[in-house]
Design a protein around this motif. Structure first.
Motif, PDB file in Angstrom:
ATOM      1  N   ASN A  23      35.326  41.365  41.334  1.00 52.67           N
ATOM      2  CA  ASN A  23      34.948  41.280  42.307  1.00 52.67           C
ATOM      3  C   ASN A  23      34.859  42.981  42.911  1.00 52.67           C
ATOM      4  OD1 ASN A  23      34.743  38.217  43.016  1.00 52.67           O
ATOM      5  ND2 ASN A  23      36.042  38.184  43.821  1.00 52.67           N
ATOM      6  N   THR A  29      42.762  35.435  44.851  1.00 57.58           N
ATOM      7  CA  THR A  29      42.056  36.480  44.618  1.00 57.58           C
ATOM      8  C   THR A  29      43.449  37.506  45.217  1.00 57.58           C
ATOM      9  OG1 THR A  29      39.980  35.383  45.212  1.00 57.58           O
ATOM     10  CG2 THR A  29      40.859  38.064  45.687  1.00 57.58           C
ATOM     11  N   ASN A  62      39.961  35.574  40.392  1.00 58.17           N
ATOM     12  CA  ASN A  62      39.377  37.135  40.895  1.00 58.17           C
ATOM     13  C   ASN A  62      40.635  37.858  40.703  1.00 58.17           C
ATOM     14  OD1 ASN A  62      37.691  35.043  40.426  1.00 58.17           O
ATOM     15  ND2 ASN A  62      37.210  34.907  43.019  1.00 58.17           N
TER      16      ASN A  62
END
Length: 329
Positions: A157, A95, A117
């Motif tokens: 996200n 991420t 992400n």
């Protein structure tokens, strides 16, 4: 590894640093006091730790921060850990805020990372600067394009922030659809001492967001479950997959398959609880990982049923004083 509620623990999120080149308003204070570097696990210790978890049954490893790509030597660490792919580890991913993706996307793909992400809460450059304080939107968009060019799947996200990015709901959905990105919305969590009033002002229940989507699209609930917190729908009109992570409006703990390790070696069995196990001490006590593995097993044996996050009109229940950047995103 099986926890007390018969949940297999197969997913590990490892923070490699508490440092970040952004200062997002829901994640950390603008003038953060970062941990002394001596307190952080070395990359060699992080590799040993990940290896121990893979040996205990972890199939998915996500590298987080802070911003993981600002840690010096991070690509060498990822290449080292990637040796477990196909030999116990099914997926290695990370991420990121996207700021360093343009530099590293091609090498990430070469290492064996297949998707990333990217945290992106707005497509408006001024609003992006306000949310991240130090970030620049064009740099992140360039990183996302580089990830796509390298063959990496990108999931966006987006933290839902009332009065901040709620007016961009359909713009974000349209952009992700056009670019081929999956999109997951996340409720802002009570992590970090940023002021209770700010948290209550930021909180936008995803039940409201979903209702707004349903005014324009036909939402088809998907049975897809990854053991994680997201619940998914498909927009019939566009074919897009949209995820919702709702720690406040819907407690998703019943299927939790994950634990988190901080950059200092604290193992948190639940994001919303303070109980943790010290893994740094056994790592540094001996090159033999027998005690480390037993410490991990003992910690999993006391993994709680769920968190205590709750918002109300009066205040916040279950707030964690540690910042999200410390625990790992």
């Amino acid at each position: 590894m099986i926890d007390p509620f018969a949940r297999p623990i197969t997913y590990l999120r490892v923070s490699v640093t508490d440092r970040c080149d952004f200062r997002c308003v829901y994640c950390m204070a603008e003038h953060m006091q970062f941990l002394p570097k001596a307190d952080l696990l070395t990359l060699e210790e992080l590799d040993r730790l990940c290896t121990a978890f893979v040996g205990l049954g972890v199939h998915k490893l996500r590298i987080t921060g802070g911003e993981p790509l600002v840690r010096r030597g991070i690509m060498g660490f990822l290449r080292q850990v990637s040796r477990h792919l196909g030999d116990g580890l099914d997926e290695l991913t990370l991420t990121t805020n996207g700021s360093q993706l343009a530099r590293h996307a091609a090498e990430l793909a070469d290492i064996g990372v297949r998707r990333v992400n990217v945290s992106l809460d707005t497509l408006d450059a001024d609003r992006f600067a306000a949310i991240t304080r130090w970030g620049r939107l064009p740099q992140v968009l360039e990183g996302i394009r580089a990830a796509n060019a390298a063959g990496l799947r990108v999931k966006i996200n987006t933290v839902a922030l009332k009065g901040v990015n709620d007016a961009e709901l359909f713009d974000l959905v349209r952009w992700c659809g056009d670019e081929g990105h999956d999109l997951t919305f996340i409720e802002v969590m009570p992590m970090g001492d940023l002021g209770e009033e700010d948290r209550l002002d930021q909180y936008w229940p995803l039940s409201d967001l979903r209702a707004r989507l349903a005014e324009r699209f036909t939402l088809i609930d998907l049975a897809e479950r990854t053991g994680g917190p997201a619940r998914y729908v498909r927009l019939s009109e566009t074919g897009q997959k949209i995820g919702f992570i709702t720690p406040l409006t819907h407690n998703f703990c019943e299927s939790c398959n994950r634990v988190r390790v901080t950059c200092t070696g604290e193992l948190f069995m639940c994001l919303g609880q303070e109980d943790n196990a010290d893994l740094r001490a056994p790592l540094r006590a001996s090159p033999d990982d027998t005690v480390l593995r037993q410490t991990i097993r003992d910690a999993i044996a006391r993994k709680p049923k769920g968190h205590d996050f709750d918002y109300s009109r009066q205040g916040i229940v279950g707030q964690m004083t540690r910042h999200m950047s410390h625990t790992g995103g």
